[in-house]
Design an enzyme around this catalytic site. Structure first.
Site, PDB file in Angstrom:
ATOM      1  N   ASP A   9       7.991   7.717  63.553  1.00 37.99           N
ATOM      2  CA  ASP A   9       8.514   9.086  63.590  1.00 37.99           C
ATOM      3  C   ASP A   9       8.970   9.407  65.010  1.00 37.99           C
ATOM      4  O   ASP A   9       8.175   9.344  65.956  1.00 37.99           O
ATOM      5  CB  ASP A   9       7.417  10.062  63.155  1.00 37.99           C
ATOM      6  CG  ASP A   9       7.940  11.466  62.902  1.00 37.99           C
ATOM      7  OD1 ASP A   9       9.160  11.693  63.092  1.00 37.99           O
ATOM      8  OD2 ASP A   9       7.150  12.341  62.521  1.00 37.99           O
ATOM      9  N   ASP A 104      14.690  11.223  61.007  1.00 35.97           N
ATOM     10  CA  ASP A 104      13.867  10.832  62.161  1.00 35.97           C
ATOM     11  C   ASP A 104      12.590  10.096  61.785  1.00 35.97           C
ATOM     12  O   ASP A 104      11.710   9.912  62.625  1.00 35.97           O
ATOM     13  CB  ASP A 104      13.507  12.066  62.994  1.00 35.97           C
ATOM     14  CG  ASP A 104      12.721  13.104  62.198  1.00 35.97           C
ATOM     15  OD1 ASP A 104      12.567  12.929  60.971  1.00 35.97           O
ATOM     16  OD2 ASP A 104      12.270  14.092  62.802  1.00 35.97           O
ATOM     17  N   GLU A 105      12.485   9.626  60.547  1.00 34.88           N
ATOM     18  CA  GLU A 105      11.237   8.997  60.110  1.00 34.88           C
ATOM     19  C   GLU A 105      11.505   7.877  59.112  1.00 34.88           C
ATOM     20  O   GLU A 105      12.395   7.974  58.271  1.00 34.88           O
ATOM     21  CB  GLU A 105      10.317  10.040  59.477  1.00 34.88           C
ATOM     22  CG  GLU A 105       8.960   9.526  59.071  1.00 34.88           C
ATOM     23  CD  GLU A 105       8.080  10.605  58.469  1.00 34.88           C
ATOM     24  OE1 GLU A 105       6.903  10.325  58.193  1.00 34.88           O
ATOM     25  OE2 GLU A 105       8.559  11.744  58.268  1.00 34.88           O
TER      26      GLU A 105
END
Length: 230
Positions: A9, A104-105
């Site tokens: 993350d 974003d992960e």
């Protein structure tokens, strides 16, 4: 061999992406999101802003009241997407499999790579180093035998951290944490569990499956039981 899943993350991603372009923002309370006049909400907040109580999904007006010196930037989706694609490309170069969760992960298969990169912790460290060196993006990776444990480990290691929960230690790792730390347990469920004196994951793990099914229904009761035990 036990599975080794990494939850990668990128920390305060939108803000971190802006700091790459505007180095003067580093170390300052920064948020990304629409203006209060347009009823905007916080899409991303720096950790300096979070010290004032500012967080994602908060109304921008409230965020600016909490932190008068807050620096607000408009969302630049194209810039963030380009950076995300570069990070995911690095993930795919190194990890066995990559499951993208959001911009974003991602979940990474870190097992079976000993001949190339070493054990899972070394693989994760290599990924963090590559992303930091090539993209200047801080990120946190949690490692566990499944996605749930990896996700919780990631949240516990933030920001810019790296944490591995060894196979067989899942329940021990989760036990002291508040029940809200388990993915899928929101404020309402946590409040309801609290009325029964269940506030930690360990206490939830000790509750019988039959009782949980009786209180929350068969599917949810079973899910709570299994999640609490890692």
């Amino acid at each position: 061999m036990p599975k080794a899943i990494g939850c990668a993350d990128m920390d305060a991603f939108f803000v971190s992406a802006e700091v790459i372009r505007h180095s003067a923002l580093k170390g300052k309370p920064v948020v990304v999101g629409d203006s209060p006049e347009h009823r905007g909400v916080v899409a991303s907040a720096s950790y300096e802003a979070r010290k004032y109580g500012v967080h994602s999904a908060m109304a921008m007006g409230e965020a600016m009241r909490l932190c008068p010196e807050l620096i607000r930037l408009e969302v630049d989706r194209a810039h963030y997407t380009a950076l995300s694609q570069k990070a995911m490309a690095i993930f795919r170069e190194i990890a066995g499999q990559v499951e993208v969760v959001s911009i974003d992960e991602a979940y990474l298969d870190l097992g079976g790579l000993e001949q190339l990169w070493g054990p899972p912790l070394a693989v994760a460290r290599h990924i963090k180093e590559r992303v930091g060196r090539e993209l200047s993006l801080p990120m946190t990776i949690g490692i566990g035998s499944n996605k749930l444990v990896a996700k919780v480990a990631c949240s516990q290691a933030k920001p810019d951290g790296l944490l591995e929960v060894p196979a067989g230690q899942e329940a021990k790792f989760l036990a002291p944490l508040p029940v809200e730390m388990l993915p899928g347990i929101g404020p309402k469920t946590a409040l309801r569990l609290g009325k029964f004196g269940i506030e930690t994951v360990g206490q939830l793990a000790q509750a019988s499956e039959t009782w949980l099914k009786g209180q929350f229904g068969s599917a949810m009761g079973l899910s709570l039981c299994r999640r609490a035990r890692g």
